[in-house]
Design a protein around this motif. Structure first.
Motif, PDB file in Angstrom:
ATOM      1  N   GLY A  25       0.803  -1.214   0.000  1.00  0.00           N
ATOM      2  CA  GLY A  25       0.000   0.000   0.000  1.00  0.00           C
ATOM      3  C   GLY A  25       0.835   1.263   0.000  1.00  0.00           C
ATOM      4  N   GLY A  26       1.968   1.235   0.718  1.00  0.00           N
ATOM      5  CA  GLY A  26       2.853   2.399   0.743  1.00  0.00           C
ATOM      6  C   GLY A  26       3.436   2.707  -0.626  1.00  0.00           C
ATOM      7  N   GLU A  27       3.733   1.666  -1.387  1.00  0.00           N
ATOM      8  CA  GLU A  27       4.260   1.860  -2.735  1.00  0.00           C
ATOM      9  C   GLU A  27       3.198   2.472  -3.642  1.00  0.00           C
ATOM     10  OE1 GLU A  27       7.531  -1.694  -3.198  1.00  0.00           O
ATOM     11  OE2 GLU A  27       5.413  -2.245  -3.320  1.00  0.00           O
ATOM     12  N   LEU A  28       1.993   1.938  -3.607  1.00  0.00           N
ATOM     13  CA  LEU A  28       0.923   2.464  -4.452  1.00  0.00           C
ATOM     14  C   LEU A  28       0.592   3.906  -4.098  1.00  0.00           C
ATOM     15  CD1 LEU A  28      -1.451  -0.638  -4.622  1.00  0.00           C
ATOM     16  CD2 LEU A  28       0.080   0.231  -6.407  1.00  0.00           C
ATOM     17  N   THR A  29       0.661   4.238  -2.819  1.00  0.00           N
ATOM     18  CA  THR A  29       0.408   5.611  -2.390  1.00  0.00           C
ATOM     19  C   THR A  29       1.410   6.582  -3.007  1.00  0.00           C
ATOM     20  OG1 THR A  29      -0.524   4.864  -0.286  1.00  0.00           O
ATOM     21  CG2 THR A  29       0.260   7.143  -0.386  1.00  0.00           C
ATOM     22  N   ALA A  30       2.666   6.168  -3.074  1.00  0.00           N
ATOM     23  CA  ALA A  30       3.718   7.024  -3.626  1.00  0.00           C
ATOM     24  C   ALA A  30       3.687   7.066  -5.147  1.00  0.00           C
ATOM     25  CB  ALA A  30       5.087   6.540  -3.145  1.00  0.00           C
ATOM     26  N   TRP A  31       3.281   5.972  -5.784  1.00  0.00           N
ATOM     27  CA  TRP A  31       3.369   5.891  -7.244  1.00  0.00           C
ATOM     28  C   TRP A  31       2.144   6.423  -7.955  1.00  0.00           C
ATOM     29  CZ3 TRP A  31       5.022   0.019  -7.284  1.00  0.00           C
ATOM     30  CH2 TRP A  31       6.252  -0.105  -6.621  1.00  0.00           C
ATOM     31  N   THR A  32       0.966   6.261  -7.378  1.00  0.00           N
ATOM     32  CA  THR A  32      -0.274   6.608  -8.078  1.00  0.00           C
ATOM     33  C   THR A  32      -0.326   8.066  -8.532  1.00  0.00           C
ATOM     34  OG1 THR A  32      -1.492   4.871  -6.906  1.00  0.00           O
ATOM     35  CG2 THR A  32      -2.788   6.650  -7.901  1.00  0.00           C
ATOM     36  N   PRO A  33       0.028   9.059  -7.688  1.00  0.00           N
ATOM     37  CA  PRO A  33      -0.014  10.454  -8.169  1.00  0.00           C
ATOM     38  C   PRO A  33       0.875  10.695  -9.383  1.00  0.00           C
ATOM     39  CG  PRO A  33       0.167  10.391  -5.783  1.00  0.00           C
ATOM     40  CD  PRO A  33       0.394   8.994  -6.265  1.00  0.00           C
ATOM     41  N   LEU A  34       2.010  10.005  -9.467  1.00  0.00           N
ATOM     42  CA  LEU A  34       2.914  10.193 -10.603  1.00  0.00           C
ATOM     43  C   LEU A  34       2.323   9.583 -11.869  1.00  0.00           C
ATOM     44  CD1 LEU A  34       6.337   9.518  -8.850  1.00  0.00           C
ATOM     45  CD2 LEU A  34       5.208  11.702  -9.278  1.00  0.00           C
ATOM     46  N   VAL A  35       1.671   8.431 -11.738  1.00  0.00           N
ATOM     47  CA  VAL A  35       0.998   7.829 -12.891  1.00  0.00           C
ATOM     48  C   VAL A  35      -0.098   8.762 -13.404  1.00  0.00           C
ATOM     49  CG1 VAL A  35      -0.452   5.899 -13.651  1.00  0.00           C
ATOM     50  CG2 VAL A  35       1.529   5.469 -12.180  1.00  0.00           C
ATOM     51  N   LEU A  36      -0.902   9.291 -12.482  1.00  0.00           N
ATOM     52  CA  LEU A  36      -2.005  10.169 -12.879  1.00  0.00           C
ATOM     53  C   LEU A  36      -1.489  11.470 -13.499  1.00  0.00           C
ATOM     54  CD1 LEU A  36      -4.394   9.703  -9.806  1.00  0.00           C
ATOM     55  CD2 LEU A  36      -4.551   8.635 -12.076  1.00  0.00           C
ATOM     56  N   LEU A  37      -0.410  12.023 -12.956  1.00  0.00           N
ATOM     57  CA  LEU A  37       0.164  13.244 -13.526  1.00  0.00           C
ATOM     58  C   LEU A  37       0.754  13.003 -14.906  1.00  0.00           C
ATOM     59  CD1 LEU A  37       1.956  15.198 -10.656  1.00  0.00           C
ATOM     60  CD2 LEU A  37       0.157  16.024 -12.165  1.00  0.00           C
ATOM     61  N   THR A  38       1.369  11.841 -15.111  1.00  0.00           N
ATOM     62  CA  THR A  38       1.905  11.509 -16.432  1.00  0.00           C
ATOM     63  C   THR A  38       0.791  11.500 -17.466  1.00  0.00           C
ATOM     64  OG1 THR A  38       3.669  10.181 -15.438  1.00  0.00           O
ATOM     65  CG2 THR A  38       3.155   9.764 -17.748  1.00  0.00           C
ATOM     66  N   LEU A  39      -0.343  10.932 -17.106  1.00  0.00           N
ATOM     67  CA  LEU A  39      -1.497  10.929 -18.003  1.00  0.00           C
ATOM     68  C   LEU A  39      -2.073  12.333 -18.166  1.00  0.00           C
ATOM     69  CD1 LEU A  39      -3.269   7.691 -16.730  1.00  0.00           C
ATOM     70  CD2 LEU A  39      -2.345   8.050 -19.036  1.00  0.00           C
ATOM     71  N   ALA A  40      -2.214  13.054 -17.064  1.00  0.00           N
ATOM     72  CA  ALA A  40      -2.856  14.364 -17.107  1.00  0.00           C
ATOM     73  C   ALA A  40      -2.063  15.354 -17.956  1.00  0.00           C
ATOM     74  CB  ALA A  40      -3.032  14.904 -15.686  1.00  0.00           C
TER      75      ALA A  40
END
Length: 501
Positions: A462-477
Motif C-alpha cells: 500500500g505504501g508503494e501504491l500511495t507514492a506511485w499513483t499520483p505520478l501515474v495520474l500526472l503523467t497521463l494528465a
C-alpha cells in the motif's frame, strides 16, 4: 502582508520548521509521520500560489519587464544592500508544486520503507532541508539569495547518498560534492560579476540585461551557463550523475532526478538567459550543438547499459539534452518545450526510480541479465515499469512527448542549416530513446523468469501504491492536457522573450 506573500513565506518556513521538529522527535516512526504531514502542508501552501494577481508585464521607461504573480521584497543586509526578495510566476510555479509533491511522496514512502544505513528520522529531516533549498532556488528573485538557496542543497544531498546509499556510496557522494562545488564556484563568480557591474542583485530588474555591457554579459553568461550545466547535468559535465543515482537510496534518486537537476535548467532560463541575453544569443549555437550531443551520447550509452538504475540515470542526460535544445533556441516554443520537459522528466523519472528501487529491493540486484520474466511473477510491477518506460520514450498522449517534440519543432522553426541539422539529429536521438527503453522492457519484463525474479510475490504494498499513483495520474494528465503546464507558462515566457529582444 498579502495572502500571496504569506504563502511565499509559508512554503519555505513550513519545511524548515518541520525539519527542526523531526530532528527533535525521538521516536523514529513518529518523526517520519511528522515529516509527511509537514510535506503535505507545504504542498497545500504551494498550490494556491497560482491564485490572485496574474499580471505578466510591468511597464517602465524601457518597455515591458517580467513581473511575478506574487512577490515579497524586504531589507535583509542593509549594509550590503541585500534584500530578501521572493516571487513566483508561471515559469517557477510548476517546479515549486513538483518539488512539494515529490518531497511528500518520498516522505510518505519512508513510512513504508527506510533504507539501510541510518535512522528514518534523520533521512526525512534531510529531505525537508533539501526541499527548503530547492524551493528557495525557484522562488528567489535576488541573485545572492538565489546562490545561498542553491548551496543549501549540497551537504544534505551528500549526506543522503553517503548515509543510505549502496556499497560504493561514499565515492559517489564525494564525486557529487566535488562536481557541485565546481559549479558553485563558477556561480559565485558569475553572480559577483553581474552584481558588481549592475549595482543590483534584483533578478527582476536585471532581466533583459539590466544595462550590462556586451562583454560583461558574454563573460557572465559563460560562468553562469557552466555552473548550471554541472547541476543539470549537461553533457559533458554529467559524469557524477550515474554514480550518484546508482548508489543513492530510492528516495534520494527520486529527489535528485525529479527536482534537484531542475535547479540547473531553471537557473539557465531565469538567471543566465534572463540576465545576460546577449551572451545567450552569442552562445546559442554552441548550446544547441552540446544539447544534441547529449541526446545522442546519452541514448548510445543507454543502449550499452546492463544495470537498471544506471540506465535510467543516463537517460536523464538525453532528456536534459532536449531541455537544453529548447532553451538554446531562445524562442517561445523552445522555452515552453524546456519547461514542460522539465516537469515531465521530474514526474516520469521519479516514477522510474521508485519502480527501479522496488525491483532492486525485492531481487537484491539491478543487473538486467538477472531480471528477466518480471511480468510472469509480478505483472503489476511489470505493467507500471512498462507504462513509465513508454512515457519516458515520448509516446504521444503521455507527458514525455511534448517537451521532446516541441524542442525539435523549435529548432526547425529557427531555421538555417545548423538548426535544421540539430533538429533532425535530435529527432534521431528520440528514436534511439525508444530503442533503449524497448530493449529494457524486453530484457526485464519478457522471457523466462530468472532465479531472482522467480521468488517475487505478485502483490504491491500500500505504501508503494500511495507514492506511485499520483505520478501515474500526472503523467497521463500532462500528456493529455499539456495546458496544465503550458497554460501558466505561456504568458511569462512570451514576456521573457519580449524583453530579450
Amino acid at each position: 502582508m498579502t495572502f500571496g506573500q504569506f504563502l511565499l513565506v509559508a512554503v519555505l518556513a513550513v519545511p524548515a520548521l518541520g525539519a527542526v521538529a523531526v530532528a527533535a522527535t525521538p521516536a523514529d516512526r513518529a518523526a517520519r509521520l511528522i515529516a509527511t504531514v509537514t510535506a503535505a502542508l507545504t504542498l497545500l501552501a504551494a498550490l494556491p500560489l497560482a491564485a490572485g494577481d496574474r499580471g505578466w508585464f510591468a511597464w517602465s521607461a524601457n518597455g515591458p519587464a517580467v513581473r511575478p504573480w506574487h512577490q515579497l521584497d524586504l531589507p535583509w543586509v542593509s549594509g550590503l544592500e541585500l534584500r530578501f526578495h521572493l516571487g513566483v510566476d508561471g515559469i517557477s510555479y510548476p517546479l515549486v508544486v513538483l518539488t512539494a509533491l515529490l518531497t511528500l511522496l518520498c516522505c510518505a514512502y519512508s513510512l513504508y520503507r527506510v533504507p539501510a544505513g541510518g535512522s528514518g528520522r534523520a533521512l526525512v529531516a534531510l529531505l525537508l532541508v533539501i526541499e527548503v533549498g530547492i524551493l528557495g532556488t525557484f522562488l528567489a528573485l535576488d541573485l545572492v539569495l538565489f546562490f545561498l538557496f542553491f548551496e543549501v542543497v549540497l551537504l544534505p544531498m551528500y549526506a543522503v547518498i553517503a548515509g543510505w546509499g549502496g556499497e560504493d556510496r561514499r565515492r559517489a557522494a564525494r564525486k557529487f560534492v566535488l562536481y557541485t562545488l565546481l559549479g558553485s564556484v563558477l556561480l559565485l563568480v558569475g553572480v559577483y560579476v553581474v552584481v558588481a557591474a549592475a549595482g543590483t542583485a534584483d533578478i527582476v530588474a536585471l532581466t533583459g540585461g539590466g544595462g550590462l555591457s556586451r562583454n560583461t554579459q558574454l563573460f557572465a553568461f559563460t560562468l553562469l551557463a557552466l555552473a548550471f550545466a554541472v547541476k543539470s547535468p549537461l553533457w559533458p559535465l554529467h559524469s557524477w550523475l550515474p554514480d550518484a543515482h546508482t548508489q543513492a537510496p530510492t528516495v534520494g534518486s527520486v529527489v535528485l532526478a525529479g527536482v534537484l537537476l531542475k535547479m540547473g535548467t531553471y537557473g539557465l532560463i531565469r538567471v543566465a538567459v534572463g540576465v545576460a541575453p546577449e551572451g545567450a544569443r552569442w552562445a546559442a549555437p554552441v548550446l544547441g550543438a552540446l544539447a544534441v550531443a547529449a541526446i545522442l551520447v546519452g541514448a548510445l550509452v543507454c543502449l550499452a547499459q546492463t544495470e537498471l538504475k544506471r540506465l535510467i540515470a543516463y537517460s536523464s542526460v538525453g532528456h536534459m539534452g532536449f531541455v537544453l535544445l529548447g532553451i538554446a533556441t531562445l524562442t517561445s516554443t523552445g522555452l515552453q518545450a524546456a519547461l514542460i520537459g522539465n516537469v515531465a522528466h521530474g514526474v516520469i523519472t521519479g516514477l522510474l526510480f521508485f519502480l527501479a528501487g522496488a525491483v532492486k529491493d525485492r531481487t537484491q540486484t539491478g543487473a538486467l541479465a538477472e531480471l528477466s520474466g518480471l511480468r510472469e511473477t509480478a505483472p503489476r510491477l511489470a505493467g507500471l515499469l512498462g507504462f513509465a518506460a513508454i512515457a519516458s520514450l515520448g509516446l504521444p498522449g503521455l507527458a514525455g512527448f511534448w517537451g521532446e517534440a516541441f524542442a525539435v519543432i523549435a529548432a526547425i522553426e529557427v531555421g538555417g542549416p545548423l538548426w535544421t541539422t540539430l533538429g533532425v539529429l535530435a529527432a534521431v536521438g528520440g528514436a534511439l530513446t525508444a530503442a533503449y527503453f524497448l530493449r529494457l522492457l524486453r530484457r526485464v519484463t519478457h522471457g523466462r523468469p530468472s532465479p531472482a525474479v522467480g521468488r517475487l510475490a505478485p502483490t504491491l504494498a500500500g505504501g508503494e501504491l500511495t507514492a506511485w499513483t499520483p505520478l501515474v495520474l500526472l503523467t497521463l494528465a500532462v500528456g493529455l492536457a499539456p495546458t496544465l503546464v503550458l497554460g501558466v507558462a505561456e504568458a511569462p515566457v512570451n514576456a521573457l522573450v519580449e524583453v530579450l529582444r
